[in-house]
Design a protein around this motif. Structure first.
Motif, PDB file in Angstrom:
ATOM      1  N   ILE A  66       0.884  -1.214   0.162  1.00  0.00           N
ATOM      2  CA  ILE A  66       0.048   0.064  -0.044  1.00  0.00           C
ATOM      3  C   ILE A  66       0.968   1.126  -0.062  1.00  0.00           C
ATOM      4  N   TYR A 108       0.898   5.005   0.015  1.00  0.00           N
ATOM      5  CA  TYR A 108      -0.070   6.245   0.352  1.00  0.00           C
ATOM      6  C   TYR A 108       0.998   7.459  -0.038  1.00  0.00           C
ATOM      7  N   TYR A 135       0.236  -7.330   3.519  1.00  0.00           N
ATOM      8  CA  TYR A 135       0.574  -5.767   2.780  1.00  0.00           C
ATOM      9  C   TYR A 135       1.506  -5.211   3.619  1.00  0.00           C
ATOM     10  N   VAL A 162       3.447  -1.329   4.088  1.00  0.00           N
ATOM     11  CA  VAL A 162       2.672   0.293   4.042  1.00  0.00           C
ATOM     12  C   VAL A 162       4.098   1.148   3.862  1.00  0.00           C
ATOM     13  N   THR A 192      -3.857   6.867  -2.716  1.00  0.00           N
ATOM     14  CA  THR A 192      -3.430   5.465  -2.011  1.00  0.00           C
ATOM     15  C   THR A 192      -3.366   4.685  -3.514  1.00  0.00           C
ATOM     16  N   ILE A 221      -2.470   0.739  -4.324  1.00  0.00           N
ATOM     17  CA  ILE A 221      -2.457  -0.764  -3.878  1.00  0.00           C
ATOM     18  C   ILE A 221      -1.581  -1.324  -5.142  1.00  0.00           C
ATOM     19  N   LEU A 270     -10.445   1.657   3.614  1.00  0.00           N
ATOM     20  CA  LEU A 270      -9.492   0.799   2.655  1.00  0.00           C
ATOM     21  C   LEU A 270      -9.711  -0.432   3.002  1.00  0.00           C
TER      22      LEU A 270
END
Length: 155
Positions: free
Chosen positions: A35, A37, A66, A68, A124, A126, A149
């Protein structure tokens, strides 16, 4: 105005310094979902809320595979301050030249208090295990975005 990404696009690769000045590249995350962002500025109320929300949900996200990464135009020194002050656990990357922001369509014209300005578009993206865009969300809200999300991803 930079082009926005769409599902199925190859995510632009990047290599940027983290809060400690170490280079982090998207290619290093191959085989994992990421992810990514984009936020306007460290140590501001909305961006702090968003970063804290991602940190608070990091275990849940990691449990579903995931990683981040937060990217802003701030310098690594400011990101380090941000990380320490808010006890952030997400990877924060510096893009002061805004090259990655532009490549991801996260920099350009936006509305701010009714005025059109040029700046970071809170976004964001993905990226799947193969480096392809799974979702690309633009003009997201700082507050409640992470919860939405997680819900949308069915986690």
């Amino acid at each position: 105005m930079s082009e926005r990404l769409s599902p199925g696009d190859t995510a632009p690769d990047f290599s940027l310094p983290d809060a400690d000045g170490a280079q982090v590249s998207l290619a290093g995350f191959r085989g994992r979902k990421v992810i990514v962002y984009f936020y306007p500025a460290a140590l501001t109320p909305g961006c702090t809320k968003q970063a804290c929300d991602f940190t608070d949900n990091l275990d849940l996200l990691a449990g579903h595979g995931y990683e981040v990464i937060g990217i802003s135009p701030d310098k690594p020194e400011k990101l380090a301050k941000f990380r320490e002050k808010e006890d952030l656990k997400v990877t924060l990357l510096a893009d002061p030249e805004k090259k990655v922001l532009e490549a991801y369509g996260a920099f350009g014209e936006k509305k701010l208090y009714g005025k059109t300005v040029t700046g970071v578009i809170r976004s964001t993206v993905i990226v799947d295990e193969d480096g392809r865009v799974e979702r690309a969300l633009y003009n997201v809200k700082a507050t409640g975005h992470v919860a939405k999300l997680i819900k949308d991803l069915g986690l």
